[in-house]
Design a protein around this motif. Sequence first.
Motif, PDB file in Angstrom:
ATOM      1  N   LEU A  59       0.828  -1.211   0.000  1.00 49.99           N
ATOM      2  CA  LEU A  59       0.000   0.000   0.000  1.00 49.99           C
ATOM      3  C   LEU A  59       0.861   1.260   0.000  1.00 49.99           C
ATOM      4  CD1 LEU A  59      -2.837  -0.992   2.511  1.00 49.99           C
ATOM      5  CD2 LEU A  59      -2.967  -0.890   0.027  1.00 49.99           C
ATOM      6  N   GLN A  60       1.942   1.228   0.760  1.00 54.00           N
ATOM      7  CA  GLN A  60       2.831   2.391   0.825  1.00 54.00           C
ATOM      8  C   GLN A  60       3.513   2.626  -0.519  1.00 54.00           C
ATOM      9  OE1 GLN A  60       2.794   4.280   3.586  1.00 54.00           O
ATOM     10  NE2 GLN A  60       4.031   5.774   2.527  1.00 54.00           N
ATOM     11  N   LEU A  61       3.889   1.558  -1.201  1.00 54.06           N
ATOM     12  CA  LEU A  61       4.495   1.677  -2.530  1.00 54.06           C
ATOM     13  C   LEU A  61       3.534   2.351  -3.496  1.00 54.06           C
ATOM     14  CD1 LEU A  61       6.670   1.003  -4.698  1.00 54.06           C
ATOM     15  CD2 LEU A  61       5.517  -1.208  -4.948  1.00 54.06           C
ATOM     16  N   LYS A  62       2.292   1.892  -3.505  1.00 52.04           N
ATOM     17  CA  LYS A  62       1.287   2.482  -4.401  1.00 52.04           C
ATOM     18  C   LYS A  62       1.038   3.947  -4.041  1.00 52.04           C
ATOM     19  CE  LYS A  62      -1.704   2.204  -7.716  1.00 52.04           C
ATOM     20  NZ  LYS A  62      -1.299   1.972  -9.096  1.00 52.04           N
ATOM     21  N   LYS A  63       0.955   4.233  -2.751  1.00 47.78           N
ATOM     22  CA  LYS A  63       0.723   5.621  -2.332  1.00 47.78           C
ATOM     23  C   LYS A  63       1.881   6.515  -2.765  1.00 47.78           C
ATOM     24  CE  LYS A  63      -0.046   8.526   1.687  1.00 47.78           C
ATOM     25  NZ  LYS A  63      -0.181   8.596   3.144  1.00 47.78           N
ATOM     26  N   THR A  64       3.099   6.024  -2.638  1.00 47.80           N
ATOM     27  CA  THR A  64       4.276   6.805  -3.030  1.00 47.80           C
ATOM     28  C   THR A  64       4.258   7.083  -4.525  1.00 47.80           C
ATOM     29  OG1 THR A  64       5.538   5.824  -1.225  1.00 47.80           O
ATOM     30  CG2 THR A  64       6.799   6.847  -3.003  1.00 47.80           C
ATOM     31  N   GLU A  65       3.913   6.084  -5.315  1.00 46.44           N
ATOM     32  CA  GLU A  65       3.828   6.273  -6.771  1.00 46.44           C
ATOM     33  C   GLU A  65       2.787   7.327  -7.118  1.00 46.44           C
ATOM     34  OE1 GLU A  65       2.860   2.324  -8.091  1.00 46.44           O
ATOM     35  OE2 GLU A  65       4.947   1.658  -8.064  1.00 46.44           O
ATOM     36  N   LEU A  66       1.620   7.252  -6.456  1.00 38.17           N
ATOM     37  CA  LEU A  66       0.542   8.200  -6.750  1.00 38.17           C
ATOM     38  C   LEU A  66       0.884   9.618  -6.307  1.00 38.17           C
ATOM     39  CD1 LEU A  66      -2.570   6.055  -5.777  1.00 38.17           C
ATOM     40  CD2 LEU A  66      -1.717   6.553  -8.065  1.00 38.17           C
ATOM     41  N   VAL A  67       1.471   9.745  -5.133  1.00 39.19           N
ATOM     42  CA  VAL A  67       1.841  11.077  -4.644  1.00 39.19           C
ATOM     43  C   VAL A  67       2.902  11.689  -5.555  1.00 39.19           C
ATOM     44  CG1 VAL A  67       2.962  12.309  -2.746  1.00 39.19           C
ATOM     45  CG2 VAL A  67       1.155  10.669  -2.266  1.00 39.19           C
ATOM     46  N   SER A  68       3.821  10.876  -6.015  1.00 40.05           N
ATOM     47  CA  SER A  68       4.854  11.359  -6.931  1.00 40.05           C
ATOM     48  C   SER A  68       4.233  11.855  -8.237  1.00 40.05           C
ATOM     49  CB  SER A  68       5.849  10.235  -7.210  1.00 40.05           C
ATOM     50  OG  SER A  68       6.764  10.620  -8.191  1.00 40.05           O
ATOM     51  N   GLU A  69       3.327  11.063  -8.770  1.00 44.25           N
ATOM     52  CA  GLU A  69       2.646  11.466 -10.002  1.00 44.25           C
ATOM     53  C   GLU A  69       1.803  12.717  -9.779  1.00 44.25           C
ATOM     54  OE1 GLU A  69      -0.452   9.641 -13.338  1.00 44.25           O
ATOM     55  OE2 GLU A  69       0.300   8.331 -11.744  1.00 44.25           O
ATOM     56  N   LEU A  70       1.137  12.775  -8.642  1.00 44.01           N
ATOM     57  CA  LEU A  70       0.314  13.933  -8.303  1.00 44.01           C
ATOM     58  C   LEU A  70       1.157  15.200  -8.207  1.00 44.01           C
ATOM     59  CD1 LEU A  70      -2.491  14.940  -7.447  1.00 44.01           C
ATOM     60  CD2 LEU A  70      -1.910  14.267  -5.105  1.00 44.01           C
ATOM     61  N   GLU A  71       2.303  15.103  -7.550  1.00 43.08           N
ATOM     62  CA  GLU A  71       3.185  16.263  -7.411  1.00 43.08           C
ATOM     63  C   GLU A  71       3.662  16.774  -8.768  1.00 43.08           C
ATOM     64  OE1 GLU A  71       4.093  18.018  -4.670  1.00 43.08           O
ATOM     65  OE2 GLU A  71       2.716  16.774  -3.506  1.00 43.08           O
ATOM     66  N   SER A  72       3.929  15.854  -9.681  1.00 38.83           N
ATOM     67  CA  SER A  72       4.383  16.300 -11.001  1.00 38.83           C
ATOM     68  C   SER A  72       3.237  16.926 -11.799  1.00 38.83           C
ATOM     69  CB  SER A  72       5.019  15.141 -11.773  1.00 38.83           C
ATOM     70  OG  SER A  72       4.063  14.176 -12.113  1.00 38.83           O
ATOM     71  N   LEU A  73       2.023  16.430 -11.617  1.00 37.53           N
ATOM     72  CA  LEU A  73       0.882  17.015 -12.327  1.00 37.53           C
ATOM     73  C   LEU A  73       0.513  18.401 -11.788  1.00 37.53           C
ATOM     74  CD1 LEU A  73      -1.556  14.003 -12.845  1.00 37.53           C
ATOM     75  CD2 LEU A  73      -0.333  15.276 -14.601  1.00 37.53           C
ATOM     76  N   ILE A  74       0.652  18.571 -10.487  1.00 30.25           N
ATOM     77  CA  ILE A  74       0.270  19.847  -9.874  1.00 30.25           C
ATOM     78  C   ILE A  74       1.140  20.995 -10.380  1.00 30.25           C
ATOM     79  CG2 ILE A  74       0.312  21.065  -7.652  1.00 30.25           C
ATOM     80  CD1 ILE A  74      -0.972  18.656  -6.403  1.00 30.25           C
ATOM     81  N   LEU A  75       2.321  20.675 -10.854  1.00 30.01           N
ATOM     82  CA  LEU A  75       3.185  21.715 -11.405  1.00 30.01           C
ATOM     83  C   LEU A  75       2.581  22.351 -12.659  1.00 30.01           C
ATOM     84  CD1 LEU A  75       6.665  19.983 -11.042  1.00 30.01           C
ATOM     85  CD2 LEU A  75       5.720  21.808  -9.614  1.00 30.01           C
ATOM     86  N   ASP A  76       1.816  21.543 -13.410  1.00 32.26           N
ATOM     87  CA  ASP A  76       1.273  22.025 -14.682  1.00 32.26           C
ATOM     88  C   ASP A  76      -0.235  22.224 -14.695  1.00 32.26           C
ATOM     89  OD1 ASP A  76       3.844  21.921 -15.846  1.00 32.26           O
ATOM     90  OD2 ASP A  76       3.601  19.787 -16.281  1.00 32.26           O
ATOM     91  N   TYR A  77      -0.948  21.610 -13.743  1.00 30.91           N
ATOM     92  CA  TYR A  77      -2.409  21.646 -13.771  1.00 30.91           C
ATOM     93  C   TYR A  77      -2.963  22.121 -12.431  1.00 30.91           C
ATOM     94  CZ  TYR A  77      -1.677  18.737 -17.887  1.00 30.91           C
ATOM     95  OH  TYR A  77      -1.250  18.265 -19.104  1.00 30.91           O
ATOM     96  N   THR A  78      -4.225  22.512 -12.452  1.00 28.79           N
ATOM     97  CA  THR A  78      -4.891  22.955 -11.229  1.00 28.79           C
ATOM     98  C   THR A  78      -5.472  21.757 -10.485  1.00 28.79           C
ATOM     99  OG1 THR A  78      -7.059  23.213 -12.251  1.00 28.79           O
ATOM    100  CG2 THR A  78      -5.558  25.110 -12.386  1.00 28.79           C
TER     101      THR A  78
END
Length: 163
Positions: A59-78
């Motif tokens: 679960l922690q692995l999946k959460k880390t992957e998602l948070v990482s992807e989320l952080e990269s998207l937030i740079l470009d999107y609202t």
Amino acid sequence: MDRPLFFPTFLLSRILLQSVLILAICGSASAQARNTVPATKSPTDDLVQMRSSPAFAELQLKKTELVSELESLILDYTEEFPKVKELHFMVILLDRDITRLSRVKPAESSKLTLALGKLMVRKIELETDMWNLKRSYKEDHPDVKRAKRKVEIYEEAVNDILN
């Protein structure tokens, strides 16, 4: 003219003596701790045991992957961007299931297997699919019903393992 720095000998010997005493006390305390069995476990011991389980790691692995992807998207999107909303939703579901794992009794920690973690991650993915369908269709739409049934099947499997 600069004076050479010096440390009074009596202070140095006093510090050295204190250090030796502290090491001796710590050494005997740790040797004594190794030879005795703790009478009770603290709640942090249970938390450590849960956090070292394969299910938690999955679960922690999946959460880390998602948070990482989320952080990269937030740079470009609202925050209103659909993928950002979806990732936020999945992180919330992962936090919910991590909390669920933390409620497992230490005596039953053998249930926290990799297979359980994979089941929980897949269930979260199916819940997210259902959430996306519900944003577009009504509750009685066949696709929503199908997605809901898949989630129920995975939830039953998780409950069978945990209960």
